[in-house]
Design an enzyme around this catalytic site. Structure first.
Site, PDB file in Angstrom:
ATOM      1  CB  SER A 135       9.513   1.089 -15.805  1.00  0.00           C
ATOM      2  OG  SER A 135       8.748  -0.054 -15.502  1.00  0.00           O
ATOM      3  CG  ASP A 190       4.914  -1.173 -19.717  1.00  0.00           C
ATOM      4  OD1 ASP A 190       4.448  -1.379 -20.850  1.00  0.00           O
ATOM      5  OD2 ASP A 190       6.064  -1.498 -19.382  1.00  0.00           O
ATOM      6  CD  GLU A 212       5.109  -8.765 -12.940  1.00  0.00           C
ATOM      7  OE1 GLU A 212       4.511  -9.748 -13.440  1.00  0.00           O
ATOM      8  OE2 GLU A 212       5.248  -7.679 -13.530  1.00  0.00           O
ATOM      9  CG  HIS A 216       1.235  -3.919 -15.796  1.00  0.00           C
ATOM     10  ND1 HIS A 216       0.416  -2.829 -15.625  1.00  0.00           N
ATOM     11  CD2 HIS A 216       0.404  -4.975 -15.994  1.00  0.00           C
ATOM     12  CE1 HIS A 216      -0.858  -3.210 -15.711  1.00  0.00           C
ATOM     13  NE2 HIS A 216      -0.893  -4.500 -15.942  1.00  0.00           N
ATOM     14  CG  HIS A 268      12.632   2.488 -20.355  1.00  0.00           C
ATOM     15  ND1 HIS A 268      13.244   1.281 -20.606  1.00  0.00           N
ATOM     16  CD2 HIS A 268      11.522   2.202 -19.618  1.00  0.00           C
ATOM     17  CE1 HIS A 268      12.546   0.313 -20.042  1.00  0.00           C
ATOM     18  NE2 HIS A 268      11.500   0.848 -19.448  1.00  0.00           N
ATOM     19  CG  ASP A 312      -4.742  -6.661 -11.611  1.00  0.00           C
ATOM     20  OD1 ASP A 312      -4.376  -7.105 -12.714  1.00  0.00           O
ATOM     21  OD2 ASP A 312      -5.530  -5.703 -11.474  1.00  0.00           O
ATOM     22  N   GLY A 313      -1.852  -4.929 -11.170  1.00  0.00           N
ATOM     23  CA  GLY A 313      -1.549  -3.507 -11.216  1.00  0.00           C
ATOM     24  C   GLY A 313      -2.774  -2.628 -11.378  1.00  0.00           C
TER      25      GLY A 313
END
Length: 285
Positions: free
Chosen positions: A99, A168, A117, A41, A18, A142-143
């Site tokens: 995030s 991520d 997500e 994600h 971060h 799905d990212g």
């Protein structure tokens, strides 16, 4: 997918991730043209450190709690601590920003964010958190697939020349996840080559990541920067001893800004034998 980030929110890996994320956002917003951010994600976007999951592991005590007590004076670390304070002013003393929240906090009214997500419950909470923010689109998907579906980005008539893709993943597949992530980076660079790409990864034993680092140096980006923080010696393959971010197409002089920031994190969060590293896997031309 069984992973829940609530067990790990605010730990040393989140702190590193971060701090770097906010510094990238600030580099983007230093120019007036709008930008786009994709968070592949996103999790639930906001966490409670006094919740059952966080209390069970206690990982935040060696992350954000320790950093707040030490309060390093490095500007990038101070920027991050200010964002955490802003989150807690809005959501309570035990809140911790994921995030998506940090992206929403750092970016501007004309910028746009897509947060993905896959887990239905987490996606539902993520969507609820940002229901009133027209800048943010939440995707229950799905990212990795979102990289192909959502890049290059556009919003109405706006096409974004600049932006950030944060990848991520939970690394449930362990080392095999790196191959998936590298393939996603190749796809993203082919679709939106001018964007900044940031891939977070865990470190158990650094030598196991050498094939990944060599592959990252060969990616078709203008540059590849490695940022790693080990809070203890990486002598155990059974625990996460640190983490890193691979940043492709890093902003100008980003490495110079991050070196003192990671050293400050090493001092504040590290045990004996802790190390920090910022170096180019491929330097910009």
């Amino acid at each position: 997918m069984n992973y829940r980030h609530a067990f790990h929110a605010g730990n040393h890996a989140d702190v590193l991730k971060h701090v770097v994320l906010l510094a990238l956002c600030d580099a983007l917003t230093a120019k007036p043209s709008p930008c786009f951010a994709l968070d592949t994600h996103g999790g639930r976007g906001l966490y409670k450190l006094d919740g059952e999951a966080a209390q069970k592991t206690g990982e935040a005590q060696d992350g954000i709690a320790r950093l707040q007590a030490e309060a390093p004076r490095d500007p990038a670390v101070q920027r991050y601590l200010a964002a955490v304070r802003a989150c807690r002013t809005q959501h309570g003393a035990q809140a911790y920003p994921g995030s998506p929240w940090l992206l929403a906090h750092a970016l501007r009214a004309g910028d746009r964010i897509a947060a993905c997500e896959l887990h239905p419950e987490e996606a539902h909470v993520l969507r609820a958190h940002f229901a009133g923010d027209v800048r943010i689109a939440v995707h229950e998907r799905d990212g990795y697939a979102a990289i192909k579906a959502l890049l290059p980005p556009k919003h109405g008539a706006t096409k974004f020349a600049r932006g950030l893709v944060l990848i991520d993943p939970p690394y449930e597949a362990q080392l095999a996840e790196f191959d998936t992530a590298l393939a996603a980076l190749v796809e993203g660079l082919a679709r939106w080559p001018q964007a900044i790409y940031a891939l977070w990864y865990p470190i158990k034993q650094g030598r196991a990541l050498q094939p990944f680092r060599r592959a990252a140096a060969r990616l078709p980006a203008k540059s590849a920067l490695r940022l790693e923080l080990l809070v203890r010696p990486d002598d155990s393959p059974l625990r996460m001893n640190g983490s890193g971010l691979l940043v492709l197409n890093a902003p100008w002089q980003f490495d110079a800004a991050m070196r003192p920031a990671l050293d400050a994190l090493r001092v504040a969060l590290g045990e004996p034998g802790a190390t920090a590293c910022v170096d180019w896997l491929r330097a910009p031309a």
